[in-house]
Design an enzyme around this catalytic site. Sequence first.
Site, PDB file in Angstrom:
ATOM      1  N   ARG A  46       0.958  -1.293  -0.251  1.00 40.49           N
ATOM      2  CA  ARG A  46      -0.029   0.070  -0.034  1.00 40.49           C
ATOM      3  C   ARG A  46       0.816   1.132   0.020  1.00 40.49           C
ATOM      4  O   ARG A  46       0.440   2.297  -0.076  1.00 40.49           O
ATOM      5  CB  ARG A  46      -0.671  -0.097   1.164  1.00 40.49           C
ATOM      6  CG  ARG A  46      -0.258  -0.047   2.386  1.00 40.49           C
ATOM      7  CD  ARG A  46      -1.090  -0.158   3.768  1.00 40.49           C
ATOM      8  NE  ARG A  46      -0.312  -0.614   4.677  1.00 40.49           N
ATOM      9  CZ  ARG A  46      -0.418  -1.038   5.866  1.00 40.49           C
ATOM     10  NH1 ARG A  46      -1.704  -1.337   6.100  1.00 40.49           N
ATOM     11  NH2 ARG A  46       0.432  -1.360   6.658  1.00 40.49           N
ATOM     12  N   LYS A 145       3.909 -18.382   5.721  1.00 43.11           N
ATOM     13  CA  LYS A 145       3.363 -18.798   7.193  1.00 43.11           C
ATOM     14  C   LYS A 145       3.355 -17.553   8.070  1.00 43.11           C
ATOM     15  O   LYS A 145       3.953 -16.421   7.565  1.00 43.11           O
ATOM     16  CB  LYS A 145       4.352 -19.646   7.813  1.00 43.11           C
ATOM     17  CG  LYS A 145       5.705 -18.980   8.226  1.00 43.11           C
ATOM     18  CD  LYS A 145       6.345 -20.142   8.907  1.00 43.11           C
ATOM     19  CE  LYS A 145       6.258 -20.092  10.373  1.00 43.11           C
ATOM     20  NZ  LYS A 145       7.018 -19.239  10.998  1.00 43.11           N
ATOM     21  N   HIS A 175       9.432 -23.086   4.605  1.00 35.90           N
ATOM     22  CA  HIS A 175      10.734 -22.808   4.050  1.00 35.90           C
ATOM     23  C   HIS A 175      11.785 -23.825   4.356  1.00 35.90           C
ATOM     24  O   HIS A 175      12.719 -24.121   3.618  1.00 35.90           O
ATOM     25  CB  HIS A 175      11.352 -21.354   4.113  1.00 35.90           C
ATOM     26  CG  HIS A 175      12.152 -21.126   5.301  1.00 35.90           C
ATOM     27  ND1 HIS A 175      11.228 -20.943   6.458  1.00 35.90           N
ATOM     28  CD2 HIS A 175      13.366 -21.119   5.621  1.00 35.90           C
ATOM     29  CE1 HIS A 175      12.030 -20.730   7.410  1.00 35.90           C
ATOM     30  NE2 HIS A 175      13.385 -20.663   6.979  1.00 35.90           N
ATOM     31  N   LYS A 179      15.079 -26.397   2.299  1.00 39.09           N
ATOM     32  CA  LYS A 179      16.632 -26.353   2.711  1.00 39.09           C
ATOM     33  C   LYS A 179      17.382 -27.732   2.154  1.00 39.09           C
ATOM     34  O   LYS A 179      16.640 -28.948   2.032  1.00 39.09           O
ATOM     35  CB  LYS A 179      16.765 -26.428   3.996  1.00 39.09           C
ATOM     36  CG  LYS A 179      16.561 -25.028   4.753  1.00 39.09           C
ATOM     37  CD  LYS A 179      16.631 -25.111   6.204  1.00 39.09           C
ATOM     38  CE  LYS A 179      15.896 -23.859   6.971  1.00 39.09           C
ATOM     39  NZ  LYS A 179      16.720 -22.677   6.921  1.00 39.09           N
ATOM     40  N   GLU A 213      18.510 -21.233  17.892  1.00 36.38           N
ATOM     41  CA  GLU A 213      18.734 -20.030  17.326  1.00 36.38           C
ATOM     42  C   GLU A 213      19.605 -19.089  18.259  1.00 36.38           C
ATOM     43  O   GLU A 213      19.226 -19.222  19.581  1.00 36.38           O
ATOM     44  CB  GLU A 213      17.386 -19.166  16.910  1.00 36.38           C
ATOM     45  CG  GLU A 213      17.011 -20.113  15.559  1.00 36.38           C
ATOM     46  CD  GLU A 213      15.514 -18.993  15.106  1.00 36.38           C
ATOM     47  OE1 GLU A 213      15.877 -18.407  14.060  1.00 36.38           O
ATOM     48  OE2 GLU A 213      14.783 -18.840  15.731  1.00 36.38           O
ATOM     49  N   ASP A 232       5.202 -20.929  15.973  1.00 32.91           N
ATOM     50  CA  ASP A 232       6.178 -20.072  15.026  1.00 32.91           C
ATOM     51  C   ASP A 232       7.123 -21.214  14.255  1.00 32.91           C
ATOM     52  O   ASP A 232       7.484 -20.926  13.395  1.00 32.91           O
ATOM     53  CB  ASP A 232       7.200 -19.129  15.723  1.00 32.91           C
ATOM     54  CG  ASP A 232       7.892 -18.330  15.030  1.00 32.91           C
ATOM     55  OD1 ASP A 232       7.460 -17.891  13.927  1.00 32.91           O
ATOM     56  OD2 ASP A 232       9.151 -18.245  15.094  1.00 32.91           O
ATOM     57  N   HIS A 237       7.593 -25.991  10.963  1.00 29.96           N
ATOM     58  CA  HIS A 237       8.862 -26.586  10.532  1.00 29.96           C
ATOM     59  C   HIS A 237       9.399 -27.810  11.121  1.00 29.96           C
ATOM     60  O   HIS A 237       9.942 -28.765  10.523  1.00 29.96           O
ATOM     61  CB  HIS A 237      10.201 -25.392  11.075  1.00 29.96           C
ATOM     62  CG  HIS A 237      10.034 -24.094  10.352  1.00 29.96           C
ATOM     63  ND1 HIS A 237       9.394 -23.944   8.886  1.00 29.96           N
ATOM     64  CD2 HIS A 237      10.167 -22.858  10.883  1.00 29.96           C
ATOM     65  CE1 HIS A 237       9.211 -22.470   8.779  1.00 29.96           C
ATOM     66  NE2 HIS A 237       9.593 -21.933   9.732  1.00 29.96           N
ATOM     67  N   LYS A 337      15.074 -19.253  21.119  1.00 24.67           N
ATOM     68  CA  LYS A 337      15.537 -18.069  20.697  1.00 24.67           C
ATOM     69  C   LYS A 337      16.644 -17.839  21.651  1.00 24.67           C
ATOM     70  O   LYS A 337      16.374 -18.130  22.907  1.00 24.67           O
ATOM     71  CB  LYS A 337      14.499 -16.960  20.428  1.00 24.67           C
ATOM     72  CG  LYS A 337      13.690 -17.130  19.513  1.00 24.67           C
ATOM     73  CD  LYS A 337      13.403 -16.259  18.348  1.00 24.67           C
ATOM     74  CE  LYS A 337      12.515 -16.473  17.200  1.00 24.67           C
ATOM     75  NZ  LYS A 337      12.901 -17.177  16.046  1.00 24.67           N
TER      76      LYS A 337
HETATM   77  C1  BG6 Z   1      10.636 -18.422  10.682  1.00 24.30           C
HETATM   78  C2  BG6 Z   1      10.552 -18.011  11.922  1.00 24.30           C
HETATM   79  O1  BG6 Z   1       9.684 -19.326   9.992  1.00 24.30           O
HETATM   80  O2  BG6 Z   1      11.796 -19.332  10.834  1.00 24.30           O
HETATM   81  C3  BG6 Z   1      11.403 -17.361  12.663  1.00 24.30           C
HETATM   82  O3  BG6 Z   1       9.437 -17.214  11.990  1.00 24.30           O
HETATM   83  C4  BG6 Z   1      12.766 -17.997  12.626  1.00 24.30           C
HETATM   84  O4  BG6 Z   1      11.222 -16.813  14.161  1.00 24.30           O
HETATM   85  C5  BG6 Z   1      12.833 -18.729  11.225  1.00 24.30           C
HETATM   86  O5  BG6 Z   1      13.776 -17.401  12.982  1.00 24.30           O
HETATM   87  C6  BG6 Z   1      14.286 -19.610  11.282  1.00 24.30           C
HETATM   88  O6  BG6 Z   1      14.467 -19.918   9.928  1.00 24.30           O
HETATM   89  P1  BG6 Z   1      16.034 -20.407   9.699  1.00 24.30           P
HETATM   90  O7  BG6 Z   1      15.765 -20.705   8.042  1.00 24.30           O
HETATM   91  O8  BG6 Z   1      16.725 -19.019   9.941  1.00 24.30           O
HETATM   92  O9  BG6 Z   1      16.291 -21.399  10.227  1.00 24.30           O
END
Ligand code: BG6
Length: 487
Positions: A46, A145, A175, A179, A213, A232, A237, A337
């Site tokens: 927008r 997502k 995603h 990988k 992470e 999340d 994932h 995290k």
């Molecule tokens: C995302 C999450 O889908 O995946 C994030 O919303 C996360 O919180 C991320 O950091 C991790 O992806 P990757 O590819 O960095 O492992």
Amino acid sequence: VAVDPFDLVVFGGTGDLAHRKLFPALFRRDHDGQLTDPTRIIGVSRKELDRDAFRAEVREALTIFVPKSELEDAALERFLDRLDYVTIDAVGDAGWDDLKTLLAEGLDRVRAFYLATSPELFDAIAHNLKKHDLISGRTRVVLEKPLGKDLASAQEINAAVGDVLDESQIYRIDHYLGKETVQNLLALRFANVLFEPVWDSAHVDHVQITVAEKIGVGSRGGYYDTSGALRDMVQNHILQLLCLVAMEPPGELNADSLRDEKLKVLRALKPIDDATVRTLTVRGQYRSGAVDGQSVPGYLEELGDGAESATETYVALKAEVRTWRWAGVPFYLRTGKRLPSQVSEIVIQFRETPLSIFGAAGGFLAPNRLVIRLQPDEGVKLYLMIKDPGPGGLRFREVPLNLSFADTFKVRNPDAYERLLMDVIRGNQTLFMRRDEVEAAWVWADPILEAWSRLGQPPAAYTAGTWGPSAAVALIERDGRTWHEEA
Ligand code: BG6
């Protein structure tokens, strides 16, 4: 292999995902010669911008998110030339005719709409596409997502989008499936004869999946606080990884066969409810601490002054897949995290040998362990017991057979989005989630979320830079096992 020319429209084209992931991925595909003229990439949001300003924004993003060595001038200019921009009100009528006029130039091309927006807009965007007659026979729509925040909201999104598009046109992205090493799981299991015969409860003691992470939530607190680690990371994932580990071999590798097998795993997950949630799950939230020697603020401080929140930034849990193959084998899952290192890996822990013929002098025979490292340092390690060299009798040591992808292939590992975006254009849904899969994952996740809230299970505090709350260690040690740590 080059793909036919296409028009890709990115809703949320000025957003973080587009800048950080989508445009860099498209640039790299273009750089490697996969995009052919007159392919166009059209940013939409927008925000009032003209084409030149949009190109300048993307140029800037690419200089940040693509290493300098890969950003050759000629390739960069060619890519920027493909870009166009339209200002659109996703929920209203403004701008849609402009998009239509622009797309009229490429009626015979594959037309993909990437919805990198909040899921609250998916319904409106899908219906506007229909209303403005933008859906052609060669149209695909990609949904980023999160696909909802529970089963009900996911069903609403699926119904709204399904109202105007056929399932064969819908690409729900996770995603992690893009990988390289995740796809390598398929190779490991089904392109080799070694593992499949021992891939069951008779030989496997347990499975661990860790996605750790170092980053905190940073500026994403607004979204993250309504989500938390279970929604999340685990619902999507980590469950997808679990599916690829636990599923039966599909009859062939096409989208539906693979997704049918994953769906069976999701449906076989043992429910976790009020009665078991305290023993099977651990929630955590980071406090200030230090990661890599740098002090970092706690989650609540990142959210803002005086913020209160019971959202988990860490979760560990023990899952079970109720099938003949896996009955009784725990799947320990954890993600968080602000942990000490960034590492994603799957550990298949095999059972002990039935008997040691070496007696006490041989020492402990560590059971075999297969570690599939998804990132960083992608690779596969198979830990074996080997005789310690020397004349001193039979003593054993655990040594890995070590396959490092970087050493073996010496090529850049493509980002997941590169593969997945090209799959959209080629019309290959294998690595995308089907409607029933997403919903089945929520069917399992919802009762956990509900039990947490009903029982008021608050997240345990953990210091940033540590491996999460001590209860997560207890969760696995109670069963006489430990979390895998690379030596
Ligand atoms: C995302 C999450 O889908 O995946 C994030 O919303 C996360 O919180 C991320 O950091 C991790 O992806 P990757 O590819 O960095 O492992």
